[in-house]
Scaffold this active site. Structure first.
Site, PDB file in Angstrom:
ATOM      1  N   ILE A   1      -7.301   7.649  -0.918  1.00 28.98           N
ATOM      2  CA  ILE A   1      -7.326   6.282  -1.109  1.00 28.98           C
ATOM      3  C   ILE A   1      -7.867   5.634  -0.058  1.00 28.98           C
ATOM      4  CG2 ILE A   1      -4.955   6.318   0.282  1.00 28.98           C
ATOM      5  CD1 ILE A   1      -3.988   3.800  -1.208  1.00 28.98           C
ATOM      6  N   SER A   2      -8.762   4.714  -0.429  1.00 23.12           N
ATOM      7  CA  SER A   2      -9.892   4.300   0.415  1.00 23.12           C
ATOM      8  C   SER A   2      -9.106   3.389   1.769  1.00 23.12           C
ATOM      9  CB  SER A   2     -10.656   3.202  -0.144  1.00 23.12           C
ATOM     10  OG  SER A   2     -11.116   3.812  -1.253  1.00 23.12           O
ATOM     11  N   GLN A   3      -9.860   3.379   2.649  1.00 23.62           N
ATOM     12  CA  GLN A   3      -9.584   2.622   4.029  1.00 23.62           C
ATOM     13  C   GLN A   3      -9.314   0.922   3.798  1.00 23.62           C
ATOM     14  OE1 GLN A   3     -12.468   2.648   6.892  1.00 23.62           O
ATOM     15  NE2 GLN A   3     -11.454   1.395   8.361  1.00 23.62           N
ATOM     16  N   PRO A   4      -8.147   0.365   3.981  1.00 21.29           N
ATOM     17  CA  PRO A   4      -7.981  -0.711   3.738  1.00 21.29           C
ATOM     18  C   PRO A   4      -9.203  -1.823   4.123  1.00 21.29           C
ATOM     19  CG  PRO A   4      -5.830  -0.017   4.692  1.00 21.29           C
ATOM     20  CD  PRO A   4      -7.112   1.005   4.694  1.00 21.29           C
TER      21      PRO A   4
ATOM     22  N   ARG B   1       0.938  -1.190   0.206  1.00 18.49           N
ATOM     23  CA  ARG B   1       0.154  -0.107  -0.017  1.00 18.49           C
ATOM     24  C   ARG B   1       0.941   1.319  -0.086  1.00 18.49           C
ATOM     25  NH1 ARG B   1      -3.545   2.825   3.961  1.00 18.49           N
ATOM     26  NH2 ARG B   1      -5.497   3.588   2.850  1.00 18.49           N
TER      27      ARG B   1
END
Ligand code: SAH
Length: 219
Positions: free
Chosen positions: A66-69, A40
């Site tokens: 960037i989206s949360q994992p 990431r």
């Protein structure tokens, strides 16, 4: 004398993240393995590199995120991708979600309205040797008619209303996952085709995504 705490290794940080995802219900081995294999920190901006392994969304260029994992894991799991699937993604952003999708499917088509983000994402796909990703600069709200129909569609920006055009580009037994709603909190929805042109719709949870914007950006 008290010794300074040693910084955690990337491996330890990754393990902690995967444990957190499992604890929140992301248990699909294919999805977890895709997350495990995708660095990431390649997708986060310099200013936030050291926070790459936190389970949080982070700012990227062009005012996007960037989206949360956990959300990446949850959405990928909900999409129930199979290895033979052709997947359409709307909102390439950093390309992190794209990279995860590329590891669980045959081909990923991804559309982004910022050329800057698209170019950066493309260089990350090359660096990772991901050869099954096809990018397009354009308005994703229109989908990708020339390549339709798709087995799966994932939307990673909030749809203000039912994504009718995208649903029309889905195969009869396909699955589409999208945040739907106006305002800062949306409902993450899973549309599953019934094979006869209809859909069953399931609300998975509340999410916070940047909105889908109309047209393409100048940057
Ligand atoms: N999956 C990405 C999330 C990026 S945020 C990641 O993890 O990095 C959502 C992205 O959707 C932004 O990059 C934004 O520019 C893009 N987007 C918004 N409206 C769009 C549209 N109409 N067409 C294509 N992309 C769009």
């Amino acid at each position: 004398m008290a010794s300074a705490k040693r910084p955690e290794t990337p491996e330890a940080l990754l393990k902690r993240l995967l444990d957190a995802l499992r604890a929140q219900g992301v248990t699909d081995p294919g999805v977890l393995s895709a997350i495990e294999k995708t660095p990431r920190d390649l997708f986060t901006p310099d200013l936030f590199k050291e926070r790459s392994w936190e389970d949080s969304a982070l700012p990227i260029a062009c005012g996007q995120t960037i989206s949360q994992p956990f959300i990446v894991g949850l959405m990928t799991q909900a999409l129930t991708v199979e290895p033979r699937c052709r997947v359409l993604e709307i909102g390439t952003g950093s390309g992190y979600q794209t990279a995860i999708l590329s590891r669980v499917s045959r081909l990923v088509y991804t559309v982004e309205r910022y050329r800057t983000l698209m170019k950066e994402a493309e260089s990350r796909f090359s660096a990772l040797g991901l050869t099954n990703v096809i990018t397009k600069f354009g308005d994703g709200w229109e989908g990708w008619r020339e390549q339709a129909p798709f087995d799966r569609i994932m939307v990673t920006a909030a749809a203000q209303e039912e994504p009718k055009e995208l649903l029309a580009q889905l195969k009869p037994n396909g699955v589409l996952v999208a945040p739907v709603g106006r305002g800062p909190v949306q409902s993450l929805r899973r549309y599953a085709g019934d094979g006869k042109g209809g859909f069953t719709v399931e609300a998975l949870c509340d999410v916070r995504f940047v909105p889908i914007l109309e047209g393409v950006a100048r940057e």
